[in-house]
Motif scaffolding. Structure first.
Motif, PDB file in Angstrom:
ATOM      1  N   PHE A 218       0.832  -1.209   0.000  1.00  0.00           N
ATOM      2  CA  PHE A 218       0.000   0.000   0.000  1.00  0.00           C
ATOM      3  C   PHE A 218       0.865   1.257   0.000  1.00  0.00           C
ATOM      4  CE2 PHE A 218      -2.554   3.284   2.092  1.00  0.00           C
ATOM      5  CZ  PHE A 218      -3.689   3.254   1.300  1.00  0.00           C
ATOM      6  N   ILE A 219       1.892   1.293   0.844  1.00  0.00           N
ATOM      7  CA  ILE A 219       2.773   2.473   0.884  1.00  0.00           C
ATOM      8  C   ILE A 219       3.515   2.634  -0.431  1.00  0.00           C
ATOM      9  CG2 ILE A 219       4.811   3.455   1.997  1.00  0.00           C
ATOM     10  CD1 ILE A 219       3.929   2.237   4.606  1.00  0.00           C
ATOM     11  N   SER A 220       3.958   1.530  -1.005  1.00  0.00           N
ATOM     12  CA  SER A 220       4.689   1.598  -2.267  1.00  0.00           C
ATOM     13  C   SER A 220       3.804   2.127  -3.387  1.00  0.00           C
ATOM     14  CB  SER A 220       5.240   0.214  -2.627  1.00  0.00           C
ATOM     15  OG  SER A 220       6.039   0.277  -3.779  1.00  0.00           O
ATOM     16  N   PHE A 221       2.567   1.636  -3.486  1.00  0.00           N
ATOM     17  CA  PHE A 221       1.651   2.109  -4.520  1.00  0.00           C
ATOM     18  C   PHE A 221       1.365   3.601  -4.357  1.00  0.00           C
ATOM     19  CE2 PHE A 221      -0.708  -1.543  -6.711  1.00  0.00           C
ATOM     20  CZ  PHE A 221       0.433  -2.333  -6.711  1.00  0.00           C
ATOM     21  N   CYS A 222       1.099   4.015  -3.125  1.00  0.00           N
ATOM     22  CA  CYS A 222       0.812   5.434  -2.884  1.00  0.00           C
ATOM     23  C   CYS A 222       2.034   6.308  -3.182  1.00  0.00           C
ATOM     24  CB  CYS A 222       0.366   5.633  -1.439  1.00  0.00           C
ATOM     25  SG  CYS A 222      -1.246   4.918  -1.050  1.00  0.00           S
ATOM     26  N   SER A 223       3.223   5.816  -2.857  1.00  0.00           N
ATOM     27  CA  SER A 223       4.439   6.586  -3.129  1.00  0.00           C
ATOM     28  C   SER A 223       4.679   6.741  -4.623  1.00  0.00           C
ATOM     29  CB  SER A 223       5.637   5.889  -2.473  1.00  0.00           C
ATOM     30  OG  SER A 223       5.489   5.818  -1.067  1.00  0.00           O
ATOM     31  N   ILE A 224       4.394   5.696  -5.405  1.00  0.00           N
ATOM     32  CA  ILE A 224       4.560   5.782  -6.858  1.00  0.00           C
ATOM     33  C   ILE A 224       3.577   6.785  -7.453  1.00  0.00           C
ATOM     34  CG2 ILE A 224       4.332   4.499  -9.012  1.00  0.00           C
ATOM     35  CD1 ILE A 224       5.298   2.020  -7.485  1.00  0.00           C
ATOM     36  N   ILE A 225       2.339   6.743  -6.988  1.00  0.00           N
ATOM     37  CA  ILE A 225       1.343   7.712  -7.464  1.00  0.00           C
ATOM     38  C   ILE A 225       1.774   9.133  -7.127  1.00  0.00           C
ATOM     39  CG2 ILE A 225      -1.032   8.499  -7.187  1.00  0.00           C
ATOM     40  CD1 ILE A 225      -1.812   5.584  -6.704  1.00  0.00           C
ATOM     41  N   ALA A 226       2.277   9.322  -5.897  1.00  0.00           N
ATOM     42  CA  ALA A 226       2.746  10.649  -5.494  1.00  0.00           C
ATOM     43  C   ALA A 226       3.933  11.098  -6.335  1.00  0.00           C
ATOM     44  CB  ALA A 226       3.122  10.632  -4.013  1.00  0.00           C
ATOM     45  N   ALA A 227       4.850  10.176  -6.623  1.00  0.00           N
ATOM     46  CA  ALA A 227       6.018  10.521  -7.438  1.00  0.00           C
ATOM     47  C   ALA A 227       5.600  10.984  -8.830  1.00  0.00           C
ATOM     48  CB  ALA A 227       6.963   9.325  -7.521  1.00  0.00           C
ATOM     49  N   ASP A 228       4.701  10.237  -9.463  1.00  0.00           N
ATOM     50  CA  ASP A 228       4.232  10.617 -10.803  1.00  0.00           C
ATOM     51  C   ASP A 228       3.492  11.950 -10.783  1.00  0.00           C
ATOM     52  OD1 ASP A 228       5.326   8.308 -11.803  1.00  0.00           O
ATOM     53  OD2 ASP A 228       3.443   7.182 -11.823  1.00  0.00           O
ATOM     54  N   THR A 229       2.638  12.133  -9.776  1.00  0.00           N
ATOM     55  CA  THR A 229       1.830  13.355  -9.710  1.00  0.00           C
ATOM     56  C   THR A 229       2.694  14.587  -9.452  1.00  0.00           C
ATOM     57  OG1 THR A 229      -0.042  12.065  -8.870  1.00  0.00           O
ATOM     58  CG2 THR A 229      -0.113  14.459  -8.576  1.00  0.00           C
ATOM     59  N   TYR A 230       3.569  14.497  -8.454  1.00  0.00           N
ATOM     60  CA  TYR A 230       4.408  15.649  -8.120  1.00  0.00           C
ATOM     61  C   TYR A 230       5.415  15.940  -9.235  1.00  0.00           C
ATOM     62  CZ  TYR A 230       2.689  16.137  -3.351  1.00  0.00           C
ATOM     63  OH  TYR A 230       1.899  16.374  -2.253  1.00  0.00           O
ATOM     64  N   ALA A 231       5.925  14.898  -9.876  1.00  0.00           N
ATOM     65  CA  ALA A 231       6.856  15.120 -10.984  1.00  0.00           C
ATOM     66  C   ALA A 231       6.161  15.835 -12.139  1.00  0.00           C
ATOM     67  CB  ALA A 231       7.452  13.793 -11.443  1.00  0.00           C
ATOM     68  N   PHE A 232       4.922  15.450 -12.421  1.00  0.00           N
ATOM     69  CA  PHE A 232       4.165  16.092 -13.497  1.00  0.00           C
ATOM     70  C   PHE A 232       3.885  17.557 -13.171  1.00  0.00           C
ATOM     71  CE2 PHE A 232      -0.018  17.325 -15.169  1.00  0.00           C
ATOM     72  CZ  PHE A 232       0.215  17.204 -16.532  1.00  0.00           C
ATOM     73  N   LEU A 233       3.402  17.820 -11.951  1.00  0.00           N
ATOM     74  CA  LEU A 233       3.091  19.188 -11.568  1.00  0.00           C
ATOM     75  C   LEU A 233       4.352  20.046 -11.477  1.00  0.00           C
ATOM     76  CD1 LEU A 233       0.385  18.530  -8.814  1.00  0.00           C
ATOM     77  CD2 LEU A 233       0.029  19.191 -11.202  1.00  0.00           C
ATOM     78  N   GLY A 234       5.419  19.489 -10.915  1.00  0.00           N
ATOM     79  CA  GLY A 234       6.666  20.240 -10.826  1.00  0.00           C
ATOM     80  C   GLY A 234       7.266  20.552 -12.174  1.00  0.00           C
ATOM     81  N   GLY A 235       7.197  19.578 -13.091  1.00  0.00           N
ATOM     82  CA  GLY A 235       7.703  19.822 -14.439  1.00  0.00           C
ATOM     83  C   GLY A 235       6.911  20.878 -15.172  1.00  0.00           C
ATOM     84  N   LYS A 236       5.577  20.888 -14.979  1.00  0.00           N
ATOM     85  CA  LYS A 236       4.742  21.905 -15.620  1.00  0.00           C
ATOM     86  C   LYS A 236       5.016  23.297 -15.064  1.00  0.00           C
ATOM     87  CE  LYS A 236       1.998  19.786 -18.592  1.00  0.00           C
ATOM     88  NZ  LYS A 236       1.895  20.196 -20.024  1.00  0.00           N
ATOM     89  N   ALA A 237       5.279  23.376 -13.769  1.00  0.00           N
ATOM     90  CA  ALA A 237       5.426  24.676 -13.121  1.00  0.00           C
ATOM     91  C   ALA A 237       6.813  25.272 -13.294  1.00  0.00           C
ATOM     92  CB  ALA A 237       5.080  24.549 -11.632  1.00  0.00           C
ATOM     93  N   ILE A 238       7.850  24.485 -13.008  1.00  0.00           N
ATOM     94  CA  ILE A 238       9.212  25.047 -12.995  1.00  0.00           C
ATOM     95  C   ILE A 238      10.182  24.254 -13.851  1.00  0.00           C
ATOM     96  CG2 ILE A 238       8.905  26.046 -10.694  1.00  0.00           C
ATOM     97  CD1 ILE A 238      10.410  23.666  -9.539  1.00  0.00           C
ATOM     98  N   GLY A 239       9.698  23.309 -14.629  1.00  0.00           N
ATOM     99  CA  GLY A 239      10.594  22.465 -15.428  1.00  0.00           C
ATOM    100  C   GLY A 239      11.310  23.246 -16.517  1.00  0.00           C
TER     101      GLY A 239
ATOM    102  N   GLY B 286       8.025  14.545  -3.153  1.00  0.00           N
ATOM    103  CA  GLY B 286       6.668  14.087  -2.896  1.00  0.00           C
ATOM    104  C   GLY B 286       6.606  12.617  -2.548  1.00  0.00           C
ATOM    105  N   CYS B 287       7.443  11.806  -3.200  1.00  0.00           N
ATOM    106  CA  CYS B 287       7.478  10.366  -2.935  1.00  0.00           C
ATOM    107  C   CYS B 287       7.981  10.088  -1.523  1.00  0.00           C
ATOM    108  CB  CYS B 287       8.356   9.675  -3.971  1.00  0.00           C
ATOM    109  SG  CYS B 287       8.388   7.872  -3.859  1.00  0.00           S
TER     110      CYS B 287
END
Length: 406
Positions: A275-296, A318-319
């Motif tokens: 459960f922690i691993s799945f949630c961490s992967i989702i957080a990694a993808d989400t934060y990477a996408f938002l961070g790349g859009k904002a300051i990438g 985020g992960c």
């Protein structure tokens, strides 16, 4: 008397001015032909130079795309009003650009809505499957593995990859997809992956040797990698969720869990780690996408030009934050350095799997591995971050259990 008509801002089509005249026997000198679109039908006006008269010509059976906006037919350049002609052409050229931009924005908005809706649906479904565990979890992994293997072998057979290699026969690809789907089930039954991997390799090599024609090494290498990538690696999720049955102590959720679903013993190291691993992967993808859009700004690699170092750093943060936060709730891992290390491993496996699939798709010359999930692409596009992470998460949880007896 040759003229030019401009369509869709790019193509110049030769046109005879006299062919547009109702009576071709009469001379047709010094005139400007203007074609303007104000509806899906074509409206053609003939304007005689030096006169205010306008003769409409109806074309009842000609339809054009909305991007065809303006056309100018010219008989004698010196007789035209250059400023008016240029202004009309500019107006016609600006309209399709605006329409294309609006259409592109609407398409992106629609794709984003689909991505959010299906993403939430998949997230809740996967959460319920992880919580169920056992055969439910294993069958779900086997189904995802089968679909992912089919997409992988279709990518291998695509034009981009096959230009540099000989793809395996189609029947071998189908057999391999079926074997990959059986590997998680065999892992749950036998408790390890050795038997399934050895049996799968033997069957694949035998099938390649018995095919018509001469077997090629490229066929063997691409097929064996498919077994490893689509079959062997996902089996670690089964080993993690169903194999690590030691109970997690001191967790608040475990103390208040009802007896019917399994009582306190239901919350095992395997369940919590998955459960922690799945949630961490989702957080990694989400934060990477938002961070790349904002300051990438800085590209991460040429394999995937849209990924940036800034987005990767935000995704890592985020992960790790998700891993540490959930470890406080479930009391696993017991120490925050272990939680940070677990978050780092999840992020590393996530981005490594994402880049690996991007490399395969780039060689295949496609954007998505399939179209199974609206707004997300194929199954490989959705699970690529999980393929390598399962092995890292299982190894970490196994070592931690042996060291600390958690």
């Amino acid at each position: 008397m040759a003229s030019l008509v401009k369509f869709d801002r790019y193509n110049l089509i030769p046109l005879s001015a006299t062919s547009l005249c109702a009576c071709p026997c009469r001379p047709f000198s010094k005139r400007t032909l203007t074609l303007a679109q104000r509806s899906p039908k074509v409206k053609l006006n003939v304007v005689l130079h030096g006169s205010a008269s306008v003769f409409p010509v109806r074309l009842t059976r000609i339809y054009i795309d909305r991007r065809v906006v303006a056309g100018v037919a010219r008989a004698e350049p010196e007789s035209l009003d250059e400023s008016n002609a240029k202004e009309e052409a500019d107006k016609g050229n600006m309209l399709p650009t605006v329409k294309d931009s609006l259409s592109e924005q609407q398409h992106k908005s629609s794709q984003l809505r689909k991505r959010i809706v299906f993403g939430l649906g998949i997230g809740f479904s996967v959460g319920a499957i992880v919580l169920a565990g056992g055969w439910v979890f294993t069958v779900a992994v086997a189904a995802a593995v089968f679909l992912g293997a089919r997409e992988y072998f279709e990518l291998v057979r695509s034009r981009g990859i096959t230009e540099g290699m000989t793809p395996p026969p189609r029947y071998v690809s189908r057999v391999c997809s079926l074997i990959c789907a059986l590997m998680p089930i065999l892992t749950l039954y036998f408790g390890n992956i050795d038997v399934s991997v050895t049996s799968a390799a033997f069957v694949v090599v035998l099938a390649l040797l018995l095919q018509r024609g001469n077997p090629r090494f490229a066929q063997l290498s691409s097929t064996m990698f498919g077994l490893f990538y689509c079959g062997y690696l996902p089996c670690f999720w089964v080993k993690l969720r169903c194999g690590l049955a030691a109970p997690v102590l001191n967790t608040k959720i475990r103390a208040g869990w009802p007896i019917l679903p399994g009582g306190q013993a239901y919350w095992t190291v395997g369940l919590v780690a998955t459960f922690i691993s799945f949630c961490s992967i989702i957080a990694a993808d989400t934060y990477a996408f938002l961070g790349g859009k904002a300051i990438g700004r800085t590209p991460l690699t040429n394999i995937s030009p849209k990924k940036t170092w800034e987005g990767a750093i935000v995704g890592l943060g985020g992960c790790i934050a998700t891993s540490v936060g959930l470890s406080k709730i479930f009391s696993w891992p017991a120490s925050w350095p272990s939680a940070v290390a677990f978050g780092f491993l999840n992020f590393f496996g996530s981005i490594f799997g994402d880049l690996t699939e991007s490399m395969i798709k780039r060689d295949a010359g496609v954007k998505d591995s399939g179209s199974l999930i609206p707004g997300h692409g194929g199954i490989l596009d959705r699970v690529d971050s999980y393929i390598f992470t399962g092995a890292l998460a299982y190894s970490f949880a196994k070592i931690l259990s042996l060291l600390y007896r958690v």
